[in-house]
Design an enzyme around this catalytic site. Structure first.
Site, mmCIF file in Angstrom:
data_model
loop_
_atom_site.group_PDB
_atom_site.id
_atom_site.type_symbol
_atom_site.label_atom_id
_atom_site.label_comp_id
_atom_site.label_asym_id
_atom_site.label_seq_id
_atom_site.Cartn_x
_atom_site.Cartn_y
_atom_site.Cartn_z
ATOM 1 N N PRO A 98 10.716 15.547 31.518
ATOM 2 C CA PRO A 98 9.266 15.821 32.054
ATOM 3 C C PRO A 98 8.332 14.419 32.393
ATOM 4 O O PRO A 98 8.278 13.480 32.012
ATOM 5 C CB PRO A 98 8.407 16.356 30.868
ATOM 6 C CG PRO A 98 9.231 15.899 29.845
ATOM 7 C CD PRO A 98 10.790 16.003 30.204
ATOM 8 N N ASN A 99 7.642 14.885 33.391
ATOM 9 C CA ASN A 99 6.488 13.829 34.181
ATOM 10 C C ASN A 99 7.326 12.671 34.941
ATOM 11 O O ASN A 99 6.647 11.850 35.517
ATOM 12 C CB ASN A 99 5.811 13.263 32.990
ATOM 13 C CG ASN A 99 4.924 14.163 32.245
ATOM 14 O OD1 ASN A 99 4.112 14.854 32.963
ATOM 15 N ND2 ASN A 99 4.877 14.179 31.190
ATOM 16 N N ARG A 119 2.686 7.426 38.465
ATOM 17 C CA ARG A 119 2.123 7.934 37.032
ATOM 18 C C ARG A 119 2.250 6.483 36.341
ATOM 19 O O ARG A 119 3.414 5.766 36.175
ATOM 20 C CB ARG A 119 3.240 8.664 36.399
ATOM 21 C CG ARG A 119 3.240 8.842 34.919
ATOM 22 C CD ARG A 119 4.550 9.255 34.394
ATOM 23 N NE ARG A 119 4.246 9.603 32.970
ATOM 24 C CZ ARG A 119 5.290 9.603 32.302
ATOM 25 N NH1 ARG A 119 6.751 9.337 32.765
ATOM 26 N NH2 ARG A 119 5.468 9.888 30.807
ATOM 27 N N TYR A 124 5.525 2.404 34.180
ATOM 28 C CA TYR A 124 7.019 2.797 34.787
ATOM 29 C C TYR A 124 7.275 2.133 36.214
ATOM 30 O O TYR A 124 8.217 2.465 36.764
ATOM 31 C CB TYR A 124 6.690 4.443 34.909
ATOM 32 C CG TYR A 124 6.629 5.043 33.550
ATOM 33 C CD1 TYR A 124 7.495 4.920 32.705
ATOM 34 C CD2 TYR A 124 5.438 5.718 33.104
ATOM 35 C CE1 TYR A 124 7.608 5.340 31.096
ATOM 36 C CE2 TYR A 124 5.485 6.280 31.771
ATOM 37 C CZ TYR A 124 6.594 6.033 30.945
ATOM 38 O OH TYR A 124 6.310 6.576 29.680
ATOM 39 N N ASN A 175 17.557 10.670 31.037
ATOM 40 C CA ASN A 175 16.242 10.096 30.273
ATOM 41 C C ASN A 175 15.559 11.403 30.140
ATOM 42 O O ASN A 175 14.809 12.155 31.052
ATOM 43 C CB ASN A 175 15.863 9.229 31.616
ATOM 44 C CG ASN A 175 14.241 8.756 31.079
ATOM 45 O OD1 ASN A 175 13.760 9.432 29.959
ATOM 46 N ND2 ASN A 175 13.498 8.104 31.913
ATOM 47 N N ALA A 196 9.746 12.469 27.358
ATOM 48 C CA ALA A 196 8.872 12.699 26.181
ATOM 49 C C ALA A 196 10.026 13.653 24.997
ATOM 50 O O ALA A 196 10.043 13.378 23.655
ATOM 51 C CB ALA A 196 7.755 13.475 26.356
ATOM 52 N N GLU A 236 21.960 7.025 27.632
ATOM 53 C CA GLU A 236 20.430 7.385 27.698
ATOM 54 C C GLU A 236 19.874 6.173 28.273
ATOM 55 O O GLU A 236 20.057 4.964 27.932
ATOM 56 C CB GLU A 236 20.318 7.306 26.075
ATOM 57 C CG GLU A 236 18.549 7.669 25.918
ATOM 58 C CD GLU A 236 18.372 7.596 24.367
ATOM 59 O OE1 GLU A 236 19.254 7.599 23.271
ATOM 60 O OE2 GLU A 236 17.178 7.515 24.092
ATOM 61 N N HIS A 264 15.914 4.896 29.499
ATOM 62 C CA HIS A 264 14.624 4.705 29.564
ATOM 63 C C HIS A 264 14.097 3.717 30.465
ATOM 64 O O HIS A 264 14.402 2.553 30.430
ATOM 65 C CB HIS A 264 13.804 4.610 28.058
ATOM 66 C CG HIS A 264 14.285 5.629 27.294
ATOM 67 N ND1 HIS A 264 13.772 7.023 27.113
ATOM 68 C CD2 HIS A 264 15.264 5.805 26.410
ATOM 69 C CE1 HIS A 264 14.286 7.463 26.440
ATOM 70 N NE2 HIS A 264 15.320 6.892 25.842
ATOM 71 N N ARG A 301 6.725 -0.016 22.257
ATOM 72 C CA ARG A 301 5.586 1.038 22.333
ATOM 73 C C ARG A 301 5.451 1.666 21.195
ATOM 74 O O ARG A 301 5.561 1.198 20.281
ATOM 75 C CB ARG A 301 6.011 1.834 23.773
ATOM 76 C CG ARG A 301 6.253 1.118 24.993
ATOM 77 C CD ARG A 301 6.620 2.067 26.142
ATOM 78 N NE ARG A 301 5.314 2.791 26.501
ATOM 79 C CZ ARG A 301 5.519 3.888 27.262
ATOM 80 N NH1 ARG A 301 6.514 4.460 27.657
ATOM 81 N NH2 ARG A 301 4.359 4.695 27.588
#
Ligand code: DQA
Length: 147
Positions: A13-14, A21, A26, A77, A80, A101, A103, A110
């Site tokens: 998502p996103n 964004r 990012y 990825n 969230a 995986e 990111h 973070r």
């Protein structure tokens, strides 16, 4: 001619908003540019790359299920959902192929809630914090793993 290995790249998502964004976190590269680059790199590495993005947990689970017996490697990825989704974890286990995986940001640098990944222990390897380069490195690694 040998049949090319198929690698599925899933964005959660996103990530459709990449480039617009939170660019300080990012970056300015959009998702289409990342996907096009991976497809081009796939041609060089002689692996077939398919990409998929969804904002919906169930749609991601459905896409992983549809890949069972079809693909040989997964790059994901979960965004969230990384931090919450047992359903995506279970689907990755059912898929039963090498998974990496990715990111864009360093999730360990973070907020505390981003430090946990529900899939960390079921993937072959993890790349976090290298921006779009992380996807490229994951695809190169996957091509080696699939030999
Ligand atoms: C992310 C990190 C997640 O914590 C976040 O929710 C995202 C993107 C990353 O690529 O850095 O949406 O997975």
């Amino acid at each position: 001619m040998a049949v090319r290995k198929q690698v599925l790249v899933i964005h959660g998502p996103n990530l459709n908003l990449l480039g617009k964004r939170e660019v300080q976190i990012y970056g300015k590269t959009g998702l289409a540019a990342i996907d096009n680059h991976l497809k081009e790199l796939g041609r060089q590495l002689e692996v077939e790359v398919e990409t998929f993005q969804s904002n919906h947990e169930g749609a991601i689970v459905d896409r992983i299920q549809a890949a069972i017996g079809v693909i040989q490697g997964l790059i994901i990825n979960p965004a969230a959902y990384t931090h919450t989704s047992i359903a995506i974890r279970d689907a990755i286990l059912a898929l039963d192929v090498p998974s990496i995986e990715v990111h864009l940001s360093n999730i360990h640098g973070r907020e505390n809630f981003r430090h946990n990944s529900m899939i960390a222990d079921v993937v072959k390897g993890r790349i976090s914090g290298l921006g779009p380069l992380g996807y490229e490195l994951a695809l190169r690694a996957m091509a080696v793993l699939l030999g």
